[in-house]
Design a protein around this motif. Structure first.
Motif, PDB file in Angstrom:
ATOM      1  N   UNK A  33      -4.336  -6.353 -12.485  1.00 45.04           N
ATOM      2  CA  UNK A  33      -2.873  -6.478 -12.375  1.00 45.04           C
ATOM      3  C   UNK A  33      -2.184  -5.358 -13.122  1.00 45.04           C
ATOM      4  N   UNK A  34      -2.661  -5.110 -14.341  1.00 45.90           N
ATOM      5  CA  UNK A  34      -2.067  -4.039 -15.144  1.00 45.90           C
ATOM      6  C   UNK A  34      -2.150  -2.711 -14.413  1.00 45.90           C
ATOM      7  N   UNK A  35      -3.352  -2.439 -13.890  1.00 44.38           N
ATOM      8  CA  UNK A  35      -3.558  -1.162 -13.196  1.00 44.38           C
ATOM      9  C   UNK A  35      -2.635  -1.069 -11.988  1.00 44.38           C
ATOM     10  N   UNK A  36      -2.547  -2.189 -11.249  1.00 43.76           N
ATOM     11  CA  UNK A  36      -1.692  -2.185 -10.058  1.00 43.76           C
ATOM     12  C   UNK A  36      -0.242  -1.949 -10.425  1.00 43.76           C
ATOM     13  N   UNK A  37       0.202  -2.651 -11.505  1.00 46.59           N
ATOM     14  CA  UNK A  37       1.598  -2.478 -11.932  1.00 46.59           C
ATOM     15  C   UNK A  37       1.850  -1.031 -12.292  1.00 46.59           C
ATOM     16  N   UNK A  38       0.895  -0.486 -13.034  1.00 48.50           N
ATOM     17  CA  UNK A  38       1.068   0.886 -13.493  1.00 48.50           C
ATOM     18  C   UNK A  38       1.105   1.863 -12.317  1.00 48.50           C
ATOM     19  N   UNK A  39       0.196   1.646 -11.365  1.00 48.31           N
ATOM     20  CA  UNK A  39       0.175   2.563 -10.217  1.00 48.31           C
ATOM     21  C   UNK A  39       1.436   2.385  -9.387  1.00 48.31           C
ATOM     22  N   UNK A  40       1.948   1.142  -9.318  1.00 45.23           N
ATOM     23  CA  UNK A  40       3.211   0.922  -8.609  1.00 45.23           C
ATOM     24  C   UNK A  40       4.329   1.712  -9.264  1.00 45.23           C
ATOM     25  N   UNK A  41       4.390   1.613 -10.592  1.00 40.88           N
ATOM     26  CA  UNK A  41       5.454   2.318 -11.319  1.00 40.88           C
ATOM     27  C   UNK A  41       5.345   3.823 -11.093  1.00 40.88           C
ATOM     28  N   UNK A  42       4.109   4.313 -11.147  1.00 43.60           N
ATOM     29  CA  UNK A  42       3.902   5.752 -10.949  1.00 43.60           C
ATOM     30  C   UNK A  42       4.293   6.161  -9.540  1.00 43.60           C
ATOM     31  N   UNK A  43       3.970   5.292  -8.578  1.00 41.28           N
ATOM     32  CA  UNK A  43       4.297   5.622  -7.196  1.00 41.28           C
ATOM     33  C   UNK A  43       5.809   5.665  -6.997  1.00 41.28           C
ATOM     34  N   UNK A  44       6.495   4.687  -7.634  1.00 43.48           N
ATOM     35  CA  UNK A  44       7.962   4.695  -7.537  1.00 43.48           C
ATOM     36  C   UNK A  44       8.519   5.976  -8.128  1.00 43.48           C
ATOM     37  N   UNK A  45       7.950   6.346  -9.287  1.00 45.67           N
ATOM     38  CA  UNK A  45       8.426   7.565  -9.944  1.00 45.67           C
ATOM     39  C   UNK A  45       8.203   8.782  -9.039  1.00 45.67           C
ATOM     40  N   UNK A  46       7.007   8.809  -8.429  1.00 43.35           N
ATOM     41  CA  UNK A  46       6.692   9.943  -7.549  1.00 43.35           C
ATOM     42  C   UNK A  46       7.660   9.986  -6.369  1.00 43.35           C
ATOM     43  N   UNK A  47       7.973   8.801  -5.814  1.00 49.50           N
ATOM     44  CA  UNK A  47       8.896   8.756  -4.674  1.00 49.50           C
ATOM     45  C   UNK A  47      10.273   9.272  -5.096  1.00 49.50           C
TER      46      UNK A  47
END
Lengths: 122, 265
Positions: free
Chosen positions: B85-99
């Motif tokens: 879950x942590x990893x997913x949350x983090x990757x989600x946040x990073x993806x949002x930032x990248x977008x």
């Protein structure tokens, strides 16, 4: 006690060799733990260590019995694994395995203390 | 001789002490053969203990290796789910930032693009407006018109009619005897010829007109039009279609004094 001194000298050698052979086998064979055994192996190892220390203490007490050792070794391992399994099924696996490790740790400490008293009289 | 003969201890092994400990074991035929080489009591207990110790050592090493190999191997399912879950949350946040960053990049790029387009458009406008307002010299297809006076004077009004008809026919740039015609151009009568935009000019009047020759000539030569009026009054006109008319004269447009651009819609 003549038997005690005699047995100490004899009994210690071959089991130590066994331990070394087991370690060497583990080192050279490099087996991987099956997934379904992974939660239980650490607990089983700690339980076996407890049995080993118990046997060592019994040896020094002069009341070692191979059958008792065998049964206690196997039952310790099985019961510890069973408790962890039950805890996993109930959803308290982490807490229960912590409890098992604490109890076994206390027993190992008390056994080690008894061994120490035998060897060093202190 | 052996500890087995000490039946009085119930807590023989602290690990576990079954009550059967004190009972004499039934002899095992398999072990009896092994006993031939060694002392009977010691051999069995020794080998048993050795086997168990070997199992323990093996398991110990295996577990140690397992723990060192994979930091996640020893974790249980709930912990793994939490980590996932942590990893997913983090990757989600990073993806949002990248977008968001990609969007910013796109905005900046399109911003500079639209700026460049605006500059190009402005440059194009400068050329178009410069030609139409008489600020820039021009060249292109058009007409060469020569008007020669006869016996009667050609009035400013008739010349102005010619200019108007040329404009109506879509002339883009007009020059009369070296004077660039602009929106504020005027003709007035004078003693000798006419005055165009304050400059005295006399016949012959040479017009250079840039526009579509096919449209301009019929428009200017239409019966009853400006040219016809001049010829009926004794003037002589020649009209020549040219593929290249050059107009070198320019006029700097005056700043409007009263009118300001209306930026509203």
């Amino acid at each position: 006690m003549v038997t005690s001194d005699y047995s100490m000298g004899e009994y210690n050698v071959i089991p130590v060799f066994g331990l070394l052979i087991g370690i060497a086998a583990g080192l050279f064979l490099e087996p991987t733990v099956p997934v379904y055994l992974q939660p239980y192996l650490p607990i089983a190892v700690v339980a076996a260590l407890d049995a080993l220390f118990g046997g060592l203490r019994a040896l020094l007490d002069g009341m070692f019995d191979d059958k008792v050792f065998l049964v206690s070794f196997l039952s310790n391992v099985v019961v510890a694994a069973l408790i962890v399994f039950l805890g996993d099924q109930l959803g308290v696996g982490t807490q229960l395995s912590t409890g098992v490790v604490v109890v076994l740790g206390i027993r190992i400490f008390s056994n080690a203390a008894a061994i120490r008293r035998h060897l060093f009289k202190a | 001789m052996s500890k087995h003969e000490e039946p009085d201890d119930a807590a023989a092994s602290p690990a576990d002490a079954p009550s059967t400990e004190t009972a004499p074991r039934p002899p095992m035929t398999a072990w009896r053969r092994v006993r031939g080489a060694w002392r009977p009591r010691a051999t069995r207990a020794q080998i048993l203990a050795a086997i168990l110790c070997a199992v323990l050592g093996f398991a110990l090493v295996v577990q140690l290796r397992q723990t060192q190999q994979d930091e996640f191997a020893g974790l249980r399912q709930s912990d793994l789910v939490r980590i996932l879950d942590d990893v997913n949350r983090r990757s989600d946040a990073l993806e949002r930032e990248a977008a968001a960053l990609r969007e910013t990049e796109f905005e900046l790029q399109s911003g500079s693009d639209s700026q460049r387009a605006a500059i190009e458009l402005a440059e194009q406008n400068v050329a178009v407006q410069g030609i139409l307002s008489g600020r820039l010299p021009a060249e292109g297809p058009g007409l060469e018109i020569t008007i020669v006076e006869g016996t009667k004077r050609i009035t400013a009004a008739r010349l102005f009619n010619v200019l108007e008809e040329l404009r109506n026919a879509g002339a883009e740039a007009i020059d009369v005897n070296g004077i660039r015609m602009v929106t504020s151009s005027y003709f007035t009568d004078a003693d000798q010829g006419v005055v165009i935009d304050g400059i005295p000019v006399s016949a012959p009047y040479r017009w250079s007109v840039i526009g579509d020759p096919q449209t301009l000539e019929p428009a200017i030569a239409i019966p009853g039009g400006a040219m016809a009026t001049i010829t009926t009054n004794g003037g002589r006109t020649t009209i020549q279609q040219k593929t290249l008319v050059e107009i070198r004269s320019v006029r700097e447009p005056a700043e409007p004094k009263y009118a300001t651009p209306d930026v509203g819609d």
